[in-house]
Design a protein around this motif. Structure first.
Motif, PDB file in Angstrom:
ATOM      1  N   VAL A  11      -7.627  24.061 -49.267  1.00 57.52           N
ATOM      2  CA  VAL A  11      -8.419  25.175 -49.794  1.00 57.52           C
ATOM      3  C   VAL A  11      -8.971  26.012 -48.651  1.00 57.52           C
ATOM      4  CG1 VAL A  11     -10.512  25.782 -51.072  1.00 57.52           C
ATOM      5  CG2 VAL A  11      -8.960  24.046 -51.977  1.00 57.52           C
ATOM      6  N   LEU A  12      -9.464  25.372 -47.596  1.00 54.35           N
ATOM      7  CA  LEU A  12      -9.985  26.111 -46.444  1.00 54.35           C
ATOM      8  C   LEU A  12      -8.880  26.924 -45.759  1.00 54.35           C
ATOM      9  CD1 LEU A  12     -12.387  23.423 -44.948  1.00 54.35           C
ATOM     10  CD2 LEU A  12     -13.030  25.555 -46.098  1.00 54.35           C
ATOM     11  N   ALA A  13      -7.694  26.341 -45.647  1.00 51.58           N
ATOM     12  CA  ALA A  13      -6.565  27.065 -45.053  1.00 51.58           C
ATOM     13  C   ALA A  13      -6.181  28.263 -45.929  1.00 51.58           C
ATOM     14  CB  ALA A  13      -5.373  26.129 -44.867  1.00 51.58           C
ATOM     15  N   LEU A  14      -6.215  28.066 -47.237  1.00 50.87           N
ATOM     16  CA  LEU A  14      -5.905  29.154 -48.166  1.00 50.87           C
ATOM     17  C   LEU A  14      -6.932  30.281 -48.026  1.00 50.87           C
ATOM     18  CD1 LEU A  14      -4.026  30.013 -50.546  1.00 50.87           C
ATOM     19  CD2 LEU A  14      -5.744  29.009 -52.053  1.00 50.87           C
ATOM     20  N   TYR A  15      -8.199  29.913 -47.890  1.00 49.27           N
ATOM     21  CA  TYR A  15      -9.260  30.901 -47.700  1.00 49.27           C
ATOM     22  C   TYR A  15      -9.007  31.718 -46.433  1.00 49.27           C
ATOM     23  CZ  TYR A  15     -14.005  32.754 -47.069  1.00 49.27           C
ATOM     24  OH  TYR A  15     -15.088  33.567 -46.884  1.00 49.27           O
ATOM     25  N   ARG A  16      -8.639  31.053 -45.338  1.00 50.90           N
ATOM     26  CA  ARG A  16      -8.331  31.757 -44.088  1.00 50.90           C
ATOM     27  C   ARG A  16      -7.152  32.716 -44.282  1.00 50.90           C
ATOM     28  NH1 ARG A  16      -7.630  26.885 -41.709  1.00 50.90           N
ATOM     29  NH2 ARG A  16      -9.617  25.855 -41.798  1.00 50.90           N
ATOM     30  N   LYS A  25      -6.791  45.720 -46.103  1.00 50.03           N
ATOM     31  CA  LYS A  25      -6.868  46.390 -47.399  1.00 50.03           C
ATOM     32  C   LYS A  25      -8.340  46.612 -47.746  1.00 50.03           C
ATOM     33  CE  LYS A  25      -2.441  44.691 -48.791  1.00 50.03           C
ATOM     34  NZ  LYS A  25      -1.537  44.570 -49.871  1.00 50.03           N
ATOM     35  N   PRO A  26      -8.744  47.865 -47.836  1.00 51.61           N
ATOM     36  CA  PRO A  26     -10.164  48.170 -48.059  1.00 51.61           C
ATOM     37  C   PRO A  26     -10.704  47.556 -49.357  1.00 51.61           C
ATOM     38  CG  PRO A  26      -8.869  50.179 -47.730  1.00 51.61           C
ATOM     39  CD  PRO A  26      -7.914  49.041 -47.771  1.00 51.61           C
ATOM     40  N   GLY A  27     -11.884  46.942 -49.256  1.00 52.69           N
ATOM     41  CA  GLY A  27     -12.557  46.404 -50.421  1.00 52.69           C
ATOM     42  C   GLY A  27     -12.148  44.999 -50.823  1.00 52.69           C
ATOM     43  N   PHE A  28     -11.165  44.431 -50.164  1.00 50.53           N
ATOM     44  CA  PHE A  28     -10.676  43.114 -50.563  1.00 50.53           C
ATOM     45  C   PHE A  28     -11.527  41.967 -50.019  1.00 50.53           C
ATOM     46  CE2 PHE A  28      -7.180  45.424 -52.061  1.00 50.53           C
ATOM     47  CZ  PHE A  28      -6.370  44.613 -52.821  1.00 50.53           C
ATOM     48  N   LEU A  29     -12.027  42.091 -48.782  1.00 53.87           N
ATOM     49  CA  LEU A  29     -12.764  40.976 -48.178  1.00 53.87           C
ATOM     50  C   LEU A  29     -14.007  40.576 -48.961  1.00 53.87           C
ATOM     51  CD1 LEU A  29     -12.361  41.648 -44.352  1.00 53.87           C
ATOM     52  CD2 LEU A  29     -11.162  40.005 -45.802  1.00 53.87           C
ATOM     53  N   PRO A  30     -14.855  41.514 -49.398  1.00 50.72           N
ATOM     54  CA  PRO A  30     -16.014  41.087 -50.201  1.00 50.72           C
ATOM     55  C   PRO A  30     -15.604  40.376 -51.486  1.00 50.72           C
ATOM     56  CG  PRO A  30     -16.295  43.347 -49.475  1.00 50.72           C
ATOM     57  CD  PRO A  30     -14.900  42.937 -49.116  1.00 50.72           C
ATOM     58  N   ARG A  31     -14.557  40.866 -52.120  1.00 55.51           N
ATOM     59  CA  ARG A  31     -14.072  40.255 -53.367  1.00 55.51           C
ATOM     60  C   ARG A  31     -13.570  38.841 -53.127  1.00 55.51           C
ATOM     61  NH1 ARG A  31     -10.248  41.511 -57.532  1.00 55.51           N
ATOM     62  NH2 ARG A  31     -10.284  39.656 -58.829  1.00 55.51           N
ATOM     63  N   PHE A  36     -14.399  33.016 -53.797  1.00 54.90           N
ATOM     64  CA  PHE A  36     -14.394  31.660 -53.243  1.00 54.90           C
ATOM     65  C   PHE A  36     -15.776  31.035 -53.325  1.00 54.90           C
ATOM     66  CE2 PHE A  36     -10.162  32.387 -51.684  1.00 54.90           C
ATOM     67  CZ  PHE A  36      -9.637  31.118 -51.488  1.00 54.90           C
ATOM     68  N   ARG A  37     -16.819  31.800 -53.016  1.00 53.72           N
ATOM     69  CA  ARG A  37     -18.182  31.255 -53.084  1.00 53.72           C
ATOM     70  C   ARG A  37     -18.576  30.894 -54.512  1.00 53.72           C
ATOM     71  NH1 ARG A  37     -20.279  35.531 -48.890  1.00 53.72           N
ATOM     72  NH2 ARG A  37     -19.927  34.349 -46.990  1.00 53.72           N
ATOM     73  N   GLU A  38     -18.196  31.744 -55.457  1.00 57.99           N
ATOM     74  CA  GLU A  38     -18.511  31.471 -56.860  1.00 57.99           C
ATOM     75  C   GLU A  38     -17.864  30.165 -57.309  1.00 57.99           C
ATOM     76  OE1 GLU A  38     -17.399  33.398 -61.130  1.00 57.99           O
ATOM     77  OE2 GLU A  38     -18.036  34.780 -59.564  1.00 57.99           O
ATOM     78  N   GLY A  42     -19.606  26.492 -58.376  1.00 59.93           N
ATOM     79  CA  GLY A  42     -19.537  26.234 -59.806  1.00 59.93           C
ATOM     80  C   GLY A  42     -18.612  25.114 -60.237  1.00 59.93           C
ATOM     81  N   ILE A  43     -17.946  24.473 -59.294  1.00 60.54           N
ATOM     82  CA  ILE A  43     -16.987  23.428 -59.633  1.00 60.54           C
ATOM     83  C   ILE A  43     -17.387  22.134 -58.934  1.00 60.54           C
ATOM     84  CG2 ILE A  43     -14.573  22.712 -59.505  1.00 60.54           C
ATOM     85  CD1 ILE A  43     -13.877  25.702 -59.329  1.00 60.54           C
ATOM     86  N   LYS A  44     -17.385  21.048 -59.682  1.00 66.39           N
ATOM     87  CA  LYS A  44     -17.702  19.751 -59.084  1.00 66.39           C
ATOM     88  C   LYS A  44     -16.569  19.322 -58.163  1.00 66.39           C
ATOM     89  CE  LYS A  44     -20.336  18.083 -63.012  1.00 66.39           C
ATOM     90  NZ  LYS A  44     -20.446  17.065 -64.053  1.00 66.39           N
ATOM     91  N   LYS A  45     -16.911  18.716 -57.052  1.00 63.88           N
ATOM     92  CA  LYS A  45     -15.900  18.251 -56.102  1.00 63.88           C
ATOM     93  C   LYS A  45     -15.000  17.178 -56.698  1.00 63.88           C
ATOM     94  CE  LYS A  45     -18.569  19.257 -51.980  1.00 63.88           C
ATOM     95  NZ  LYS A  45     -19.206  18.729 -50.772  1.00 63.88           N
TER      96      LYS A  45
END
Length: 83
Positions: A11-16, A25-31, A36-38, A42-45
């Motif tokens: 998951v961390l590699a996918l996030y990177r 691509k403008p506007g993509f990084l905040p999204r 990912f933070r949400e 919101g999900i139990k490990k």
């Protein structure tokens, strides 16, 4: 520091990968960060099946993001009731 499981590392590699693919691509990084933070909060490990489902879905979204013709990503969030 605690060691990460194989799934956590994936998951961390996918996030990177998302951050690298979205930086041009403008506007993509905040999204990307918000989604990912949400999901991280919101999900139990221990809910491995749900995490794997989201991981596979994110892989498909990443492939779309890497496409040079992609201008925006759709959302799969549940509709929230408005008060």
């Amino acid at each position: 520091m605690a060691r990460h499981s194989k799934l956590q590392k994936q998951v961390l590699a996918l996030y990177r990968e998302f951050l690298l693919a979205g930086r041009d691509k403008p506007g993509f990084l905040p999204r990307i960060r918000d989604e990912f933070r949400e999901n991280a909060g919101g999900i139990k490990k221990t809910d491995v099946m749900h995490i794997e489902y989201l991981y596979r879905r994110a892989q498909r979204q990443l492939e779309q993001l890497k496409d040079v013709n992609t201008k925006q990503l759709g959302t799969f969030a549940k509709n929230r009731e408005r008060s």
